[in-house]
Design a protein around this motif. Structure first.
Motif, PDB file in Angstrom:
ATOM      1  N   GLY A 143       0.811  -1.207   0.000  1.00  0.00           N
ATOM      2  CA  GLY A 143       0.000   0.000   0.000  1.00  0.00           C
ATOM      3  C   GLY A 143       0.847   1.261   0.000  1.00  0.00           C
ATOM      4  N   PRO A 144       0.299   2.330  -0.561  1.00  0.00           N
ATOM      5  CA  PRO A 144       1.074   3.575  -0.613  1.00  0.00           C
ATOM      6  C   PRO A 144       1.247   4.177   0.776  1.00  0.00           C
ATOM      7  CG  PRO A 144      -1.166   3.925  -1.398  1.00  0.00           C
ATOM      8  CD  PRO A 144      -1.018   2.455  -1.141  1.00  0.00           C
ATOM      9  N   LYS A 145       2.366   4.802   0.987  1.00  0.00           N
ATOM     10  CA  LYS A 145       2.654   5.487   2.249  1.00  0.00           C
ATOM     11  C   LYS A 145       2.434   6.987   2.027  1.00  0.00           C
ATOM     12  CE  LYS A 145       4.476   1.784   4.244  1.00  0.00           C
ATOM     13  NZ  LYS A 145       3.701   0.672   3.806  1.00  0.00           N
ATOM     14  N   ARG A 146       1.655   7.574   2.875  1.00  0.00           N
ATOM     15  CA  ARG A 146       1.358   8.997   2.749  1.00  0.00           C
ATOM     16  C   ARG A 146       2.526   9.801   3.312  1.00  0.00           C
ATOM     17  NH1 ARG A 146      -2.915  11.980   1.359  1.00  0.00           N
ATOM     18  NH2 ARG A 146      -3.110  14.037   2.284  1.00  0.00           N
ATOM     19  N   ILE A 147       2.967  10.761   2.544  1.00  0.00           N
ATOM     20  CA  ILE A 147       4.066  11.642   2.936  1.00  0.00           C
ATOM     21  C   ILE A 147       3.478  13.006   3.297  1.00  0.00           C
ATOM     22  CG2 ILE A 147       6.244  12.698   2.222  1.00  0.00           C
ATOM     23  CD1 ILE A 147       6.291   9.617   2.292  1.00  0.00           C
ATOM     24  N   ARG A 148       3.828  13.480   4.460  1.00  0.00           N
ATOM     25  CA  ARG A 148       3.332  14.791   4.898  1.00  0.00           C
ATOM     26  C   ARG A 148       4.021  15.883   4.104  1.00  0.00           C
ATOM     27  NH1 ARG A 148       4.374  17.676  10.590  1.00  0.00           N
ATOM     28  NH2 ARG A 148       3.110  19.503  10.183  1.00  0.00           N
ATOM     29  N   VAL A 149       3.230  16.785   3.566  1.00  0.00           N
ATOM     30  CA  VAL A 149       3.760  17.914   2.800  1.00  0.00           C
ATOM     31  C   VAL A 149       3.761  19.135   3.714  1.00  0.00           C
ATOM     32  CG1 VAL A 149       3.434  19.371   0.774  1.00  0.00           C
ATOM     33  CG2 VAL A 149       2.843  16.951   0.663  1.00  0.00           C
ATOM     34  N   ARG A 150       4.917  19.725   3.876  1.00  0.00           N
ATOM     35  CA  ARG A 150       5.045  20.893   4.725  1.00  0.00           C
ATOM     36  C   ARG A 150       5.152  22.152   3.890  1.00  0.00           C
ATOM     37  NH1 ARG A 150       9.285  18.625   9.229  1.00  0.00           N
ATOM     38  NH2 ARG A 150       8.063  16.771   9.709  1.00  0.00           N
ATOM     39  N   SER A 151       4.661  23.214   4.438  1.00  0.00           N
ATOM     40  CA  SER A 151       4.741  24.499   3.750  1.00  0.00           C
ATOM     41  C   SER A 151       5.811  25.335   4.411  1.00  0.00           C
ATOM     42  CB  SER A 151       3.373  25.213   3.861  1.00  0.00           C
ATOM     43  OG  SER A 151       3.470  26.491   3.301  1.00  0.00           O
TER      44      SER A 151
END
Length: 157
Positions: A143-151
């Motif tokens: 399954g895909p792993k969600r990567i947190r996107v930071r601003s």
């Protein structure tokens, strides 16, 4: 009643792009294979139709190989890639074909398995033209792993 969470295909993208392109090319040029006089090599091999699905926590790869003997099938695993290869032979000397739509010669299919898969996790069985490869525990890992996107705000100055 609890709402069911819709899951995407966790195996989307595990097929090797070159194998898919070979399969599509084979399908589009099936008439050319009828007049083929030289055996195919791995560069122009046909790709068997293949299903990939989860059975519990296991990943199952099932390929249709009618007319192929078990001695003519190789399954290898190296650097995270499962390779199914071999050859469908013609044993019909002296026969004149008026139409031939079945592929023959070398075949090859590559599937990238989830990270962390070891060769001890892979088991292959072949029966009546159906190759079934079970990769223990790989369905959960695929399954895909969600990567947190930071601003990061840019400072102007």
């Amino acid at each position: 009643m609890a709402a069911r969470r819709k899951r995407g295909n966790p195996f989307h993208g595990v097929m090797d792009m070159m194998s898919e392109m070979n399969r599509i090319s084979d399908h589009m040029s099936s008439m050319d294979s009828a007049t083929q006089t030289q055996p195919r090599g791995f560069a122009d091999a046909w790709s068997p139709t293949t299903d990939i699905f989860a059975r519990g926590t296991d990943l199952v790869v099932r390929s249709e190989l009618p007319g192929v003997g078990s001695d003519d099938v190789d399954v290898t695993f190296s650097h995270g890639t499962l390779t199914i290869s071999g050859e469908r032979r013609r044993d019909d000397e002296g026969i004149v074909y008026y139409a031939s739509e079945r592929f023959w010669g070398a075949f090859r299919r590559e599937i990238i398995l989830p990270e962390g898969t070891g060769e001890e996790d892979v088991e292959a069985n072949f029966d009546e033209g159906l190759l079934e490869i079970t990769v223990r525990g790989a369905a959960e890992a695929a399954g895909p792993k969600r990567i947190r996107v930071r601003s990061k705000k840019r400072s102007e100055g």
